[in-house]
Design a protein around this motif. Structure first.
Motif, PDB file in Angstrom:
ATOM      1  N   PHE A  96     -18.528 -14.284  41.444  1.00 32.90           N
ATOM      2  CA  PHE A  96     -16.784 -14.651  41.369  1.00 32.90           C
ATOM      3  C   PHE A  96     -16.127 -15.901  42.265  1.00 32.90           C
ATOM      4  N   GLN A  99     -17.790 -19.352  41.488  1.00 38.61           N
ATOM      5  CA  GLN A  99     -18.010 -19.787  40.288  1.00 38.61           C
ATOM      6  C   GLN A  99     -16.827 -19.663  39.934  1.00 38.61           C
ATOM      7  N   ILE A 101     -13.280 -18.358  37.024  1.00 38.25           N
ATOM      8  CA  ILE A 101     -12.925 -18.657  35.752  1.00 38.25           C
ATOM      9  C   ILE A 101     -12.754 -19.943  35.401  1.00 38.25           C
ATOM     10  N   GLU A 102     -13.294 -20.105  34.548  1.00 41.29           N
ATOM     11  CA  GLU A 102     -12.972 -21.855  34.214  1.00 41.29           C
ATOM     12  C   GLU A 102     -11.421 -21.276  33.194  1.00 41.29           C
ATOM     13  N   THR A 103     -11.454 -20.447  32.780  1.00 39.59           N
ATOM     14  CA  THR A 103     -10.343 -20.942  31.528  1.00 39.59           C
ATOM     15  C   THR A 103      -9.243 -19.800  32.463  1.00 39.59           C
ATOM     16  N   GLN A 107      -8.117 -19.365  38.544  1.00 39.36           N
ATOM     17  CA  GLN A 107      -8.971 -18.462  39.814  1.00 39.36           C
ATOM     18  C   GLN A 107     -10.531 -19.217  39.743  1.00 39.36           C
ATOM     19  N   ARG A 108     -10.394 -20.180  39.376  1.00 36.75           N
ATOM     20  CA  ARG A 108     -11.692 -21.210  39.201  1.00 36.75           C
ATOM     21  C   ARG A 108     -12.438 -20.692  40.894  1.00 36.75           C
TER      22      ARG A 108
END
Length: 372
Positions: A96, A99, A101-103, A107-108
């Protein structure tokens, strides 16, 4: 040559569903502005630690990147080697953090942000030509495999040469001109990784992986510097009894624990001060991270922990490791004019092609006319 310490940040994720269902209590506290972490034992005793950064449950990938990773990636663009690795038990938030959360923009994780950062910088730096390559490998059951190779089952050898240091023979290099190209490689390689369900995590990484971005810059005078950014996602560390490991999973876990304990031994030997011998060769992981721990690299460790009393032992162990790692001294220098700079080959190739199209030049095409 100035020595500098490995920088260590601790990140505590929110409670997960499993911990809520078990009605576990909170055992981690933080005072973020001073980097303090305190861990409360079941018997009420508290242990305090201080790190370069402390990020509690509500922290974002954006904060962590801007605070500690951003300066490191700037240095890579200037020609230093840099390594960022996430450490902690399975399910503590390593992948986490790396990487994200792309969306959810805030939080990217470290990896996609580093890609954006590198290509923004290379596009806007005056008077420097850049070339960016990527490679992606995994260490699974103590075997090194190329996640982007034609054959990702093939085992690769780790070699060492005085001028190149430690490297993986035959690891494929992929030119990247933009962020989408990097992401495509990341996704392709990530999908080739070994993951497997354990009781702690439905898609636990069963392998260590290292995604490396090589940034070569050539100034107007023709001098070349080459920075290298290693983005490391370690496999989960924890006791077998907790993951319900048997059969293949147990074999994997044994190998994972071997390399993580080797990592621990390297960290301990480096800070011990008495050790003449640093046991880098005890595992493939420590071999590949040799330069990142005590060598010519700027290194950041993101230690990931769970907030739950159910994971007290693992959290204590992670914090102890992280606390030791702060004392590792590296000696980073800018890599100027490396012998194996690919930009130089491109420059020579461009010059050769130019000379062919010049009027009166005798290139291979004219030779043919003479012969026939």
């Amino acid at each position: 040559m100035a020595a500098e310490s490995v920088r260590v940040a601790v990140r505590c994720r929110p409670f997960n569903q499993r911990e809520k269902d078990l009605n576990t209590t909170l055992c981690v506290g933080m005072t973020p502005n001073v980097g303090q972490v305190n861990l409360n034992a079941p018997d009420g005793a508290a242990k305090d630690f201080t790190f370069d950064g402390a990020y509690f449950m509500d922290s974002t990938g954006e904060q962590i990147y801007n605070d500690i990773v951003f300066p490191l990636v700037e240095n890579v663009i200037e020609g230093y080697n840099g390594t960022v690795f996430a450490y902690g038990q399975t399910g503590s938030g390593k992948t986490f953090s790396m990487q994200g959360i792309e969306t959810i923009p805030a939080q990217r994780g470290v990896i996609p942000r580093a890609f954006d950062h590198i290509f923004t910088a290379t596009a806007t730096t005056e008077n420097v030509k850049f070339l960016v390559h990527c490679s992606y490998l995994e260490i699974y059951n103590e075997e090194v495999r190329d996640l982007l190779g034609a054959d990702n089952k093939q085992k690769l050898e780790i070699k060492e040469q005085p001028d190149r240091g430690v490297y993986v023979a035959g690891l494929s290099m992929h030119v990247c001109h933009d962020v989408p190209a990097c992401k495509e490689l990341m996704t392709r390689g990530f999908n080739n990784r070994h993951v497997g369900a354990t009781l702690m995590n439905k898609d636990s990484s069963r392998s260590h992986s290292i995604f490396t971005v090589y940034v070569e810059g050539m100034t107007e005078t023709g001098s070349i510097r080459m920075g290298k950014l290693n983005l490391v996602d370690l496999a989960g560390s924890e006791r077998q009894s907790k993951t319900g490991a048997t059969g293949d999973r147990l074999k994997e876990a044994t190998k994972i624990n071997l390399s993580l304990s080797a990592l621990g031994n390297v960290i301990s030997a480096l800070v011990d001060g008495k050790s003449k011998h640093i046991p880098y060769r005890d595992s493939k992981l420590t071999r590949l991270l040799q330069d990142s721990l005590g060598g010519n690299t700027k290194t950041i460790m993101i230690a990931c922990v769970s907030p739950s009393s159910d994971n007290y032992d693992e959290t204590l162990s992670t914090l102890r490791y992280a606390n030791r790692a702060k004392n590792i001294k590296n000696k980073p220098t800018i890599n100027e004019d490396p012998k194996d700079a690919l930009l130089r080959e491109y420059q020579e190739e461009i010059a050769r092609l130019k000379s062919m199209v010049q009027p009166g030049a005798v290139g291979p095409l004219e030779h043919h006319h003479h012969h026939h």
